[in-house]
Design an enzyme around this catalytic site. Structure first.
Site, PDB file in Angstrom:
ATOM      1  N   ASP A 189      18.575-109.813 -89.153  1.00 58.95           N
ATOM      2  CA  ASP A 189      17.286-109.193 -89.460  1.00 58.95           C
ATOM      3  C   ASP A 189      16.439-110.083 -90.372  1.00 58.95           C
ATOM      4  O   ASP A 189      15.624-109.611 -91.146  1.00 58.95           O
ATOM      5  CB  ASP A 189      17.480-107.816 -90.100  1.00 58.95           C
ATOM      6  CG  ASP A 189      18.248-107.867 -91.412  1.00 58.95           C
ATOM      7  OD1 ASP A 189      18.651-108.977 -91.824  1.00 58.95           O
ATOM      8  OD2 ASP A 189      18.446-106.801 -92.025  1.00 58.95           O
ATOM      9  N   GLU A 223      26.453-105.860-105.829  1.00 61.44           N
ATOM     10  CA  GLU A 223      25.617-105.060-104.932  1.00 61.44           C
ATOM     11  C   GLU A 223      24.822-104.046-105.755  1.00 61.44           C
ATOM     12  O   GLU A 223      25.334-103.502-106.745  1.00 61.44           O
ATOM     13  CB  GLU A 223      26.488-104.328-103.898  1.00 61.44           C
ATOM     14  CG  GLU A 223      27.236-105.240-102.947  1.00 61.44           C
ATOM     15  CD  GLU A 223      26.327-106.043-102.051  1.00 61.44           C
ATOM     16  OE1 GLU A 223      25.212-105.560-101.735  1.00 61.44           O
ATOM     17  OE2 GLU A 223      26.706-107.171-101.679  1.00 61.44           O
ATOM     18  N   ASN A 235      -6.158-103.034 -53.861  1.00 62.59           N
ATOM     19  CA  ASN A 235      -4.893-103.674 -53.500  1.00 62.59           C
ATOM     20  C   ASN A 235      -3.724-102.715 -53.324  1.00 62.59           C
ATOM     21  O   ASN A 235      -2.665-103.112 -52.870  1.00 62.59           O
ATOM     22  CB  ASN A 235      -4.525-104.732 -54.547  1.00 62.59           C
ATOM     23  CG  ASN A 235      -4.447-104.154 -55.950  1.00 62.59           C
ATOM     24  OD1 ASN A 235      -5.104-103.168 -56.271  1.00 62.59           O
ATOM     25  ND2 ASN A 235      -3.641-104.762 -56.794  1.00 62.59           N
ATOM     26  N   TYR A 236      -3.898-101.448 -53.656  1.00 63.00           N
ATOM     27  CA  TYR A 236      -2.775-100.499 -53.642  1.00 63.00           C
ATOM     28  C   TYR A 236      -3.107 -99.324 -52.733  1.00 63.00           C
ATOM     29  O   TYR A 236      -4.132 -98.667 -52.891  1.00 63.00           O
ATOM     30  CB  TYR A 236      -2.503-100.019 -55.070  1.00 63.00           C
ATOM     31  CG  TYR A 236      -1.308 -99.106 -55.211  1.00 63.00           C
ATOM     32  CD1 TYR A 236      -0.050 -99.497 -54.771  1.00 63.00           C
ATOM     33  CD2 TYR A 236      -1.439 -97.847 -55.802  1.00 63.00           C
ATOM     34  CE1 TYR A 236       1.048 -98.666 -54.913  1.00 63.00           C
ATOM     35  CE2 TYR A 236      -0.345 -97.011 -55.949  1.00 63.00           C
ATOM     36  CZ  TYR A 236       0.898 -97.425 -55.501  1.00 63.00           C
ATOM     37  OH  TYR A 236       1.988 -96.603 -55.636  1.00 63.00           O
ATOM     38  N   HIS A 246     -19.192-110.359 -64.121  1.00 60.12           N
ATOM     39  CA  HIS A 246     -18.997-109.141 -64.911  1.00 60.12           C
ATOM     40  C   HIS A 246     -18.530-107.968 -64.057  1.00 60.12           C
ATOM     41  O   HIS A 246     -18.745-107.917 -62.857  1.00 60.12           O
ATOM     42  CB  HIS A 246     -20.296-108.729 -65.629  1.00 60.12           C
ATOM     43  CG  HIS A 246     -21.538-109.157 -64.936  1.00 60.12           C
ATOM     44  ND1 HIS A 246     -22.539-109.861 -65.557  1.00 60.12           N
ATOM     45  CD2 HIS A 246     -21.937-109.028 -63.650  1.00 60.12           C
ATOM     46  CE1 HIS A 246     -23.505-110.139 -64.699  1.00 60.12           C
ATOM     47  NE2 HIS A 246     -23.162-109.643 -63.539  1.00 60.12           N
ATOM     48  N   GLY A 264      24.588-103.845 -87.939  1.00 61.40           N
ATOM     49  CA  GLY A 264      24.083-102.691 -88.685  1.00 61.40           C
ATOM     50  C   GLY A 264      23.357-101.671 -87.831  1.00 61.40           C
ATOM     51  O   GLY A 264      22.803-101.995 -86.774  1.00 61.40           O
TER      52      GLY A 264
END
Length: 454
Positions: free
Chosen positions: A119, A166, A376-377, A353, A11
């Site tokens: 579905d 239906e 880290n980047y 924290h 569908g």
């Protein structure tokens, strides 16, 4: 069981108002269609998926998720000839490419055929098994609803199905019927072989209805058995509202399953779990927590409003308001509020924290102060930080990766660390502090003079 399963997933799903195929919308982190397939595979080794709209997108996702089942021959795909044979009946027909066999059903391994919808993410294998165990040649699922709007009506006499109408083809009097078609059938292969080719499309939708097979069978004296089922299980999902409703039901199932396994949940209705989350040992999950992906929580306390994504937490306490991002492995560790980790392994660590720990590995006995960041980047690539045992990292320290800090190291607060630190060292990186005599008064005196000149 000796039953073949057909899942209808062709569908368009226009009511979802989305470019994503309807059956790939997720409920608790898992695609809607996957629930139907998983339940089908519990009872059958011959599962057929009928596709049409965006079939390449759906098939690609399924081949990735069910690679082994497909390789084992348990999963099959069929493309509906929607142009010539639309509708639920058309979904079972081979299509125009089959020539004289166009309206014949596909080939199945077993004589009993279970037909369900892609579905229906809430249906359970136990209910499907009950349908299949009924010896009638046709068994259909029936719901009794106070508000049957949107469903095909089932006309019954003395508990026996007479016909199915239906909604779009129903008369006004027939719309008052409360018994509706739940859309799941068990049909013997001989019935499909005989009556599917007789199905036409002379109806308001000009579609080939599977329900007509039931009608022809009934006309020829074949009794139709009805199995009354729960609305919760057989709820179809056609809109974002129904998607949300289905997710609420699935969430409640997941929470109850976790609590039955021994998990304590504070205000469980506020806790979000995804379908692949697992627990072991004694766990406490506080209010507002989200646990996503393939996360596993063992003997741990997850405090309020923390988020765990695709990670493993063992014998630890996390939060409140912590964010454990994907590929983190936290063991015997204390993680406090406003701490974020990603792709990191922490063993026996204290992080109280306000820290970000990404792409790092920290060993037991180490203490990470407030405001510590692993940088880290570098704008192009991610780099790793490794911290050994019994390392004390002071507050507000920046660790510029790649970096290796050996065991028994002390790093002074406010330092920016760019070089590796060897065993037993103290690392400091600060500009020397200057205290300027009467600097406060001079600074504000100058400001006051500027105001006077203006």
């Amino acid at each position: 069981m000796n039953v073949s399963v057909v899942i209808l997933a062709a569908g368009a799903g226009t009511r979802m108002k989305s470019h994503i195929p309807k059956v790939l919308h997720k409920i608790c982190g898992k695609e809607m269609l996957f629930y139907s397939i998983d339940e089908a595979l519990k009872i059958s080794d011959d599962v057929h998926i009928v596709l049409f709209h965006q079939e390449n997108v759906i098939k690609e996702r399924l081949l990735c998720a069910y690679k082994q089942a497909y390789a084992d021959g348990a999963l099959h795909f069929h493309l509906q000839d929607h142009a010539h044979y639309p509708g639920t009946g058309g979904a079972l027909m081979q299509g125009q490419n089959a020539g004289a066999n166009a309206k014949k059903p596909f080939c199945y391994q077993y004589d009993e055929i279970l037909i369900l919808n892609g579905d229906m993410p809430l249906v359970c294998s136990q209910t499907l098994k009950s349908l299949c165990q009924n010896k009638a040649q046709i068994v259909m699922s029936v719901l009794h609803l106070q508000n049957p709007d949107g469903y095909g009506r089932v006309v019954m006499e003395s508990g026996v199905v007479q016909r199915i109408i239906e909604q779009k083809d129903a008369k006004e009097s027939e719309l008052l019927i409360k018994d509706v078609n739940a859309g799941v059938y068990k049909i013997h292969k001989s019935i499909l072989d005989l009556y599917l080719p007789q199905v036409g499309n002379a109806n308001n939708q000009q579609e080939f209805y599977l329900t007509d097979v039931v009608f022809y069978a009934k006309e020829n004296g074949i009794e139709i058995a009805a199995l009354e089922v729960k609305e919760e299980e057989f709820m179809g999902v056609n809109s974002k509202i129904q998607l949300a409703c289905a997710q609420e039901i699935m969430l409640q199932r997941l929470r109850e399953k976790a609590m039955e396994q021994g998990v304590i949940m504070n205000l469980p209705h506020t806790i979000y779990l995804e379908s692949n989350v697992t627990f072991s040992g004694e766990c406490i999950i506080e209010q507002g927590v989200q646990i996503l992906g393939d996360s596993h929580i063992s003997d741990s306390h997850i405090k309020a409003h923390s988020v765990i994504e695709q990670s493993i937490i063992e014998s630890s306490d996390v939060g409140p308001l912590a964010h454990i991002r994907p590929k983190s492995h936290i063991k015997n560790t204390h993680i406090g509020n406003f701490v974020e980790t990603k792709s990191s392994t922490l063993r026996g660590v204290k992080v109280g924290h306000l820290s970000y720990l990404g792409d790092c590995e920290i060993d037991e006995g180490s203490n990470i102060g407030a405001g510590v960041i692993t940088c880290n980047y570098d704008g192009k690539a991610k780099h790793k930080t490794t911290i050994g045992k019994s390392v004390f990292v002071g507050s507000d320290v920046q660790l510029i990766a790649p970096l290796n800090i050996e065991s028994n190291v002390l790093i002074g607060a406010g330092s920016t660390i760019t070089k590796d630190i060897e065993y037993g060292d103290l690392a400091l990186s600060r500009v020397a502090q200057q205290n300027i005599k009467d600097g406060f008064f001079k600074f504000f005196s100058d400001k006051n003079e500027e105001k006077k000149e203006q």
